[in-house]
Design a protein around this motif. Structure first.
Motif, PDB file in Angstrom:
ATOM      1  N   THR A 151       0.737  -1.205  -0.062  1.00  0.00           N
ATOM      2  CA  THR A 151       0.079  -0.134   0.089  1.00  0.00           C
ATOM      3  C   THR A 151       0.991   1.083  -0.053  1.00  0.00           C
ATOM      4  O   THR A 151       0.534   2.288  -0.552  1.00  0.00           O
ATOM      5  CB  THR A 151      -1.143  -0.103   1.304  1.00  0.00           C
TER       6      THR A 151
ATOM      7  N   ASP B  49      -3.689  -0.038  -2.418  1.00  0.00           N
ATOM      8  CA  ASP B  49      -3.225  -1.631  -2.213  1.00  0.00           C
ATOM      9  C   ASP B  49      -3.091  -2.093  -3.759  1.00  0.00           C
ATOM     10  O   ASP B  49      -3.647  -1.918  -4.683  1.00  0.00           O
ATOM     11  CB  ASP B  49      -4.444  -2.192  -1.602  1.00  0.00           C
TER      12      ASP B  49
ATOM     13  N   ALA C 259      -4.303   7.323   2.792  1.00  0.00           N
ATOM     14  CA  ALA C 259      -4.351   6.026   2.921  1.00  0.00           C
ATOM     15  C   ALA C 259      -5.297   5.786   4.574  1.00  0.00           C
ATOM     16  O   ALA C 259      -5.964   5.006   4.481  1.00  0.00           O
ATOM     17  CB  ALA C 259      -2.956   5.420   3.435  1.00  0.00           C
TER      18      ALA C 259
ATOM     19  N   ASN D  77       3.189   4.157  -4.606  1.00  0.00           N
ATOM     20  CA  ASN D  77       1.780   3.931  -4.644  1.00  0.00           C
ATOM     21  C   ASN D  77       0.816   5.203  -5.016  1.00  0.00           C
ATOM     22  O   ASN D  77      -0.155   4.723  -5.642  1.00  0.00           O
ATOM     23  CB  ASN D  77       1.448   3.393  -3.278  1.00  0.00           C
TER      24      ASN D  77
END
Lengths: 469, 483
Positions: B171, B207, B306, B424
């Motif tokens: 992630t 993710d 996140a 990410n």
């Protein structure tokens, strides 16, 4: 009324897709609890939503029918609140970029009610009270909904009811929802505030949630008017709050105040990137719309010469209007309209039956039967008898009409029988002349018996009256 | 460490049966696990039965897929029907999914042999694996060190020889950072390359599932097995198959070196990564100095996005349908509150609180919206860089594996992800591969970052490095199986 009401509605309508908005489960109403669900619509860890394209097309179709600006790109958003019927603790809905913007509903009093938006979202499950305690049924969870948000343009209960009826009739006619309030597939929240007539500012509003019948809507509005009017009349201030309505007491009560209201913490749903419709798709959806009930009603009145009341009855359900239109082809529209409304509607009493209008006599067969009557080939009594036979056996009118039925009575023949009727019913003639109107029926009855019902009763009556002066 | 290709050769040449190989790995896992804790659950019977099915295929003379009969460790947040999937949390200690994740389905069609479910940070939140409810796995390179996180158990199993490869999720660095700490290869594919269906979400838009392997070629083989467009994940697209296209050829390849990734590094790490750049240059690649000033916005952007998504994704753990349930409660609200208070660990609670805060009305624009703007800016900067270079070479982590007793504040801990989170945020692929050892013999990882859906380029460059250095940094740790 001392105050003017300012009302805006948020109407939730379940879309009649076969499957749910994010999974392949059926949307069928009812079923054993928790049998119409899967890992996705029960929010099991690791599952992901896959947006049902048909739900998007239906929502866009609804938007097109309500004159909205359907967007080529809209965004699903998560709306967070905690309640056991919401398994993910968020509802996937739309927030700042909904599928449809604008739109309107025109009322019969000439006022236009503007729409703010229409967005797509998922329904929640529901709590069921059982002897073992509170249980959750997720069958309804994930059924696709649209929420139609109006501007605060409504002013009276009648306007609200007409607006709701308009939504119901329109959405049914385009096949996107059955709009059954009793099954919860259509329900609304009423935002209502009061102000003095002539005032330009809005008052403080209450929001009454989840009204699921026309009666409840009307009762909640009346109750809220009285409650707020009393507060204002006493010099008080209405509290901005969310209220619930009880159908048993007819009263609303506070659920939560503005301070205690949920912070929904909307943010774009990361599992669904965007809802995309091309300009071509939107145009195709617009062009595929059938004639809408409002336009149909105008046409029935303007072109077919029906009364507004009859036109409304015939346009409320698409199945009925389609039946009417094929049954009346080539005939006087009023003939078919009258027959359907007086004879056929008398046989069915519930709204559900009208909605699923599927009479045993096909429109083509009725058209033929009414044609025979309108052209004078059969008389009213025969029409009635043959219609009754046709409802028993699904055959065309010709199957039940004998030579006798169509044997025409020359005017001379009818006049001869009428003369005999007057002679042989002297007492009735005398009674009629002395003022007993009913006695005339007995003389006509004689004619009908003599002709085995083949004579036209109205013509016979006219002839008898001519003879006895 | 034994490679996937080595196991495949053993099976095809019938030098060993799949059942024998599986038995060795399962036994090693069972033997090491009480101390090493790389596994949360070991699935002995399922592993042996899958292996026997492979032996039957061999007996029938059927062709074997590359992963057939190869024992692996699957991070315990990928749903496996009938096998508990805990996310290393008390909340899901006894949760048994009743459906399979898309990757597990894909691996089963390849006749993969799962040794068990890998230990991890609770709900994938952490960089040390110390947040696991089941106790932290040890780093097989040095048992006083953390294996990294959050896929720490997976990387530790591969380095420690109790699995040939592992399936992790990343992630903000959760595959690459533990791979670097444990001296193995970790690939975070492009966002969308591998279906997330069945991956228990931490932050849905970040993710991504990927392999942790003993070498670069193995990473390509596993990626090919698991990457596919999946109709159940609207964000999935799959990616081009790569294993057959691996040449290790880098002549003419333009590798960007962005100085911002090299700031405040221990000299050992800086030297190792610089030396790997030189090795690639000697193999024919062209090094290009570039700048990536957005690096410093990576961590705040990442932690806002996140945590916001995590606070939403973790709302469903209320004890009503599955998972931990509070026993003593007054009413529904109290039940949910107690269930969550008891079921979640401190780091998970911290991130839920942070995420709830940044999404709340009045703060949304200042935090979430701003982070979304930064996400776009970071993505655009990567896209711009990839107009002039084919990939970027950076360190994977600013330090080697931390000691278990290192006391770091949450922010200091978050800093260990500084080189990995921007990847990410932009959704691009990146691979971490071992490129050296520090003075204490701990592995150092280098990271290659590529264009979206171009895993082939970074795998090729990493393979070129492996070839140029004669795999000298791919050393097995003590313990486990060696075949």
């Amino acid at each position: 009324m001392k105050y003017e009401m300012v009302i805006g509605l948020e109407t939730h309508v379940e879309l009649s897709t076969k499957t749910k908005i994010f999974c392949g489960c059926t949307t069928q109403f009812g079923g054993e609890p928790n049998t119409h669900c899967c890992p996705i619509c029960t929010g099991m860890p690791g599952t992901l939503p896959v947006l049902n394209k048909q739900a998007v097309r239906y929502a866009a179709r609804a938007g097109a029918a309500l004159h909205c600006n359907v967007q080529t790109r809209s965004i699903m958003a998560r709306k967070h609140y905690v309640y056991p019927d919401l398994p993910k603790a968020y509802q996937v809905s739309q927030f700042d970029l909904p599928l449809c913007l604008g739109g309107y509903v025109d009322l019969s009093n000439g006022r236009r009610i503007n729409l703010t938006r229409i967005h797509i979202e998922e329904d929640a499950g529901k709590l069921v009270h059982t002897r073992q305690g509170e249980m959750i049924d997720y069958n309804r969870g994930g059924v696709p909904l649209i929420e139609i948000v109006s501007e605060p343009d409504l002013r009276t209960t009648d306007e609200v009811l007409e607006y709701m009826e308009h939504l119901q009739t329109t959405l049914r006619s385009i096949g996107v929802s059955d709009c059954r309030m009793q099954e919860g597939s259509m329900r609304c929240d009423v935002n209502l505030s009061l102000r003095l007539p002539g005032a330009t500012e809005f008052g403080i509003r209450s929001e009454t949630k989840n009204l699921n019948s026309f009666t409840s809507i009307a009762a909640a509005i009346e109750y809220e008017y009285a409650r707020q009017a009393e507060i204002l009349g006493a010099g008080g201030v209405v509290e901005q709050e969310t209220r619930g309505f009880s159908a048993e007491t007819g009263e609303t009560s506070s659920l939560r105040s503005k301070e205690n209201s949920d912070d929904y913490r909307y943010f774009p749903e990361p599992d669904i990137i965007a809802v995309l419709l091309s300009e071509e798709e939107i145009t195709a959806i617009r062009e595929a719309l059938p004639e809408l009930p409002a336009a149909k009603l105008r046409r029935y009145v303007d072109e077919l010469g029906l009364t507004p009341a009859d036109a409304k009855l015939l346009t409320k359900y698409r199945a009925v209007s389609e039946y009417f239109e094929s049954a009346q082809a080539g005939l006087s529209p009023k003939t078919a309209a009258n027959f359907i409304i007086t004879t056929m509607f008398a046989e069915i009493t519930t709204e559900a039956e009208r909605e699923h209008w599927n009479p045993s006599v096909s429109a083509q067969n009725l058209n033929e039967l009414l044609g025979l009557s309108e052209s004078g080939k059969i008389n009213r009594a025969t029409l009635k008898r043959v219609y009754a036979q046709m409802t028993q056996e699904q055959k065309p009118a010709s199957a039940f009409i004998t030579e006798e039925d169509t044997k025409s009575f020359g005017d001379g023949e009818l006049a001869e029988i009428c003369r005999r009727a007057v002679e042989e019913n002297a007492k009735s003639v005398a009674d009629y002349k002395s003022g007993k109107e009913k006695a005339l029926k007995a003389i006509v009855g004689f004619v009908m018996r003599e002709t085995k019902g083949r004579a036209d009763a109205i013509k016979a009556e006219q002839e008898i009256l001519r003879i006895i002066g | 460490m034994t490679s996937i290709t080595r196991i495949h050769e053993l099976l095809v040449s019938k030098k060993a049966s799949a059942a024998e190989i599986a038995e060795q790995y399962v036994a090693a896992a069972e033997r090491d696990n009480p101390e090493m804790k790389a596994y949360i659950t070991i699935t002995r019977e399922a592993a042996l039965s899958a292996a026997r099915a492979v032996d039957e295929k061999i007996a029938r003379g059927e062709e074997l897929s590359p992963l057939a009969g190869v024992p692996f460790n699957m991070k315990d947040l990928i749903s496996t029907a009938g096998v508990r999937t805990t996310c290393a949390s008390k909340m899901l200690e006894d949760y048994v999914p009743f459906y399979d994740a898309a990757v597990w389905e894909a691996l089963q069609t390849q006749d993969a042999v799962m040794v068990g479910k890998g230990n991890m940070d609770e709900f994938a939140m952490g960089s040390t694996n110390k947040t696991s409810y089941f106790g932290a796995p040890l780093n097989p390179r040095d048992k006083s060190r953390v294996p990294g996180g959050s896929s720490g158990g997976v990387a530790a199993a591969v380095a420690g020889g109790t699995a040939v490869y592992g399936i992790g999720s990343d992630t903000g660095g959760s595959i690459r950072q533990p791979a670097a700490y444990c001296g193995v290869v970790g690939l975070k594919p492009t966002y969308g390359a591998v279906s997330r269906y069945g991956l228990i979400a931490f932050a849905s838009s970040l993710d991504q599932i990927g392999p942790i392997t003993a070498n670069v070629r193995d990473a390509a083989i596993v990626l090919d097995a698991i990457s596919d467009k999946d109709s159940r994940d609207m964000t999935s697209r799959g990616t081009a198959k790569v294993a057959d296209r691996l040449t290790g050829e880098v002549r003419g390849l333009k590798i960007g070196i962005a100085r911002e990734f090299f700031e405040n590094l221990p000299s050992e790490i800086e030297n190792s990564v610089t030396a790997s750049a030189k090795a690639l240059e000697n193999a024919g690649a062209q090094l290009v100095d570039v700048s990536f000033p957005m690096v410093r916005y990576g961590l705040p952007t990442y932690y806002i996005l996140a945590c916001a998504e995590a606070s939403s994704n973790l709302g469903r753990y209320d004890g009503l349908r599955f998972g931990h349930r509070a026993e003593d409660f007054r009413n529904l609200e109290d039940f949910i509150r107690k269930t969550r208070s008891e079921g979640f660990g401190a780091e998970v609670k911290r991130r839920i609180l942070l995420g709830t805060y940044v999404l709340s009305s009045g703060y949304y624009d200042a935090f979430y919206n701003k982070a979304q703007q930064l996400r776009r800016a970071i993505s655009n900067d990567f896209a711009k860089l990839f107009g002039t270079v084919d990939c970027l070479l950076t360190p994977t982590t600013p330090s080697t594996a931390l000691r278990f007793d290192a006391r770091l504040s949450p922010v200091e801990m978050y800093m260990t992800d500084i080189c990995t989170v921007p990847i990410n945020i932009a959704g691009v692929p990146a691979i971490s591969f071992p490129c050296g050892f520090d003075g204490e013999g701990l592995p150092i990882g280098a990271q290659l970052i590529g264009r979206k859906f171009d895993e082939a380029t970074i795998l090729n460059a990493a393979l070129a490095f492996e070839n140029a250095t004669a795999s000298e940094f791919l050393r097995p740790a003590n313990g486990g199986v060696s075949l």
